[in-house]
Enzyme design. Structure first.
Site, PDB file in Angstrom:
ATOM      1  N   PRO A  27      35.602  31.380  21.987  1.00 18.79           N
ATOM      2  CA  PRO A  27      34.691  30.482  22.709  1.00 18.79           C
ATOM      3  C   PRO A  27      33.801  31.228  23.697  1.00 18.79           C
ATOM      4  O   PRO A  27      32.824  30.669  24.198  1.00 18.79           O
ATOM      5  CB  PRO A  27      35.627  29.505  23.431  1.00 18.79           C
ATOM      6  CG  PRO A  27      37.000  30.035  23.283  1.00 18.79           C
ATOM      7  CD  PRO A  27      37.019  31.053  22.214  1.00 18.79           C
ATOM      8  N   GLU A  61      45.947  31.840  24.512  1.00 16.95           N
ATOM      9  CA  GLU A  61      44.979  31.815  25.614  1.00 16.95           C
ATOM     10  C   GLU A  61      43.869  32.840  25.439  1.00 16.95           C
ATOM     11  O   GLU A  61      42.853  32.790  26.095  1.00 16.95           O
ATOM     12  CB  GLU A  61      45.681  32.063  26.952  1.00 16.95           C
ATOM     13  CG  GLU A  61      46.676  30.991  27.333  1.00 16.95           C
ATOM     14  CD  GLU A  61      46.076  29.598  27.308  1.00 16.95           C
ATOM     15  OE1 GLU A  61      45.035  29.389  27.948  1.00 16.95           O
ATOM     16  OE2 GLU A  61      46.658  28.729  26.626  1.00 16.95           O
ATOM     17  N   ARG A 120      26.329  30.077   1.878  1.00 18.16           N
ATOM     18  CA  ARG A 120      25.240  29.273   1.311  1.00 18.16           C
ATOM     19  C   ARG A 120      23.953  30.074   1.182  1.00 18.16           C
ATOM     20  O   ARG A 120      23.068  29.718   0.418  1.00 18.16           O
ATOM     21  CB  ARG A 120      24.953  28.053   2.198  1.00 18.16           C
ATOM     22  CG  ARG A 120      26.068  27.035   2.228  1.00 18.16           C
ATOM     23  CD  ARG A 120      25.777  25.951   3.262  1.00 18.16           C
ATOM     24  NE  ARG A 120      24.500  25.272   3.031  1.00 18.16           N
ATOM     25  CZ  ARG A 120      24.300  24.352   2.096  1.00 18.16           C
ATOM     26  NH1 ARG A 120      25.278  24.008   1.298  1.00 18.16           N
ATOM     27  NH2 ARG A 120      23.122  23.796   1.961  1.00 18.16           N
ATOM     28  N   ASP A 166      17.191  23.014   3.919  1.00 16.31           N
ATOM     29  CA  ASP A 166      18.200  22.659   4.911  1.00 16.31           C
ATOM     30  C   ASP A 166      17.604  22.522   6.305  1.00 16.31           C
ATOM     31  O   ASP A 166      16.774  23.321   6.713  1.00 16.31           O
ATOM     32  CB  ASP A 166      19.302  23.729   5.002  1.00 16.31           C
ATOM     33  CG  ASP A 166      20.309  23.618   3.878  1.00 16.31           C
ATOM     34  OD1 ASP A 166      20.184  22.697   3.064  1.00 16.31           O
ATOM     35  OD2 ASP A 166      21.215  24.463   3.839  1.00 16.31           O
TER      36      ASP A 166
HETATM   37  N1  ADE Z   1      38.492  29.878  19.178  1.00 13.01           N
HETATM   38  C1  ADE Z   1      38.789  28.840  19.991  1.00 13.01           C
HETATM   39  N2  ADE Z   1      37.724  28.072  20.213  1.00 13.01           N
HETATM   40  C2  ADE Z   1      36.682  28.626  19.513  1.00 13.01           C
HETATM   41  C3  ADE Z   1      35.318  28.309  19.353  1.00 13.01           C
HETATM   42  N3  ADE Z   1      34.766  27.248  19.940  1.00 13.01           N
HETATM   43  N4  ADE Z   1      34.558  29.118  18.568  1.00 13.01           N
HETATM   44  C4  ADE Z   1      35.104  30.198  17.982  1.00 13.01           C
HETATM   45  N5  ADE Z   1      36.392  30.564  18.097  1.00 13.01           N
HETATM   46  C5  ADE Z   1      37.189  29.782  18.863  1.00 13.01           C
END
Ligand code: ADE
Length: 230
Positions: free
Chosen positions: A89, A116, A154, A169
């Site tokens: 993330p 985590e 794709r 697309d």
């Molecule tokens: N691992 C946990 N959340 C994630 C996300 N939003 N994008 C990529 N990998 C992740």
């Protein structure tokens, strides 16, 4: 194109890989997907992949050794070094231009994190391209890796037949509009009818209607896409 996926849950992938477009691309040797369980690269007798964070705090952190050593073992399995991607993330956001960039690679080595987080030395040593699929937290990178693979493949020549072509697309370069509504038979369903123009046989009129619908929908739902600076 070759995808190597490093994960603690390789059993999550066979179902996804068996879906038709992907299965055909694999059968025709356009792509290959190889999963690697990095638990196999643990060095202690309990095969632990994670440990408590230095400095305290909740949750567990993935240890550096199994990930780095798994990448080092997997890399020589093909001629191309490939690009290493860490799904996290904290990464840059996966957008269609990023997908287009990744699709130019001959090989992607995807690292799926869990818990985590992952020890910072994995990032310092491997210098992966850190990628997030959106601003929400998943339980791990596996689903994110599938999203990335799905979007990238794709764009690989030969993966889609003409019928599934991606040139129109939404979000592809030069097209930043949402798609207009689509209809198939029956012409009437529960009192709802297909717009007359789509039944008119007038190709020009159909195209004009679709373009108008597309623009209106984009203005209403995603005005941000019409702003060139995005
Ligand atoms: N691992 C946990 N959340 C994630 C996300 N939003 N994008 C990529 N990998 C992740």
């Amino acid at each position: 194109m070759r995808f190597d996926v490093l994960t603690l849950f390789p059993e999550m992938f066979p179902g996804y890989v068996s879906q038709s477009i992907l299965a055909k691309a694999i059968q025709r040797k356009i792509i290959s997907i190889h999963t690697h369980d990095f638990r196999q690269w643990t060095t202690d007798k309990h095969h632990s992949v994670d440990d408590r964070p230095f400095g305290g705090g909740p949750g567990m952190v993935i240890k550096p050794e199994p990930v780095v050593e798994c990448v080092e073992s997997v890399r020589p399995l093909a001629d191309q070094a490939g690009r290493i991607v860490l799904l996290t993330p904290q990464g840059r956001k996966l957008t269609q231009p990023v997908v287009e960039e990744l699709a130019t690679e001959e090989r992607l080595i995807l690292i799926c994190g869990r818990y985590e987080g992952i020890d910072q030395r994995v990032v310092d040593l491997l210098e992966p391209d850190e990628i997030s699929i959106g601003d929400y937290i998943l339980n791990g990178g596996e689903v994110a890796a599938m999203v990335l693979i799905d979007a990238v493949l794709r764009l690989i020549p030969g993966v889609l037949g003409d019928a599934e072509s991606h040139v129109d697309d939404s979000f592809s370069s030069g097209n930043r509009l949402l798609e207009s509504a689509q209809y198939t038979r029956p012409r009437e369903y529960r009192g709802l009818t297909v717009p007359d123009v789509l039944l008119s046989g007038n190709h020009q009129e159909v195209e004009r209607w679709r373009a108008e619908q597309s623009l209106a929908k984009t203005k209403q739902r995603r005005a941000d896409l019409l702003d060139d600076t995005n």
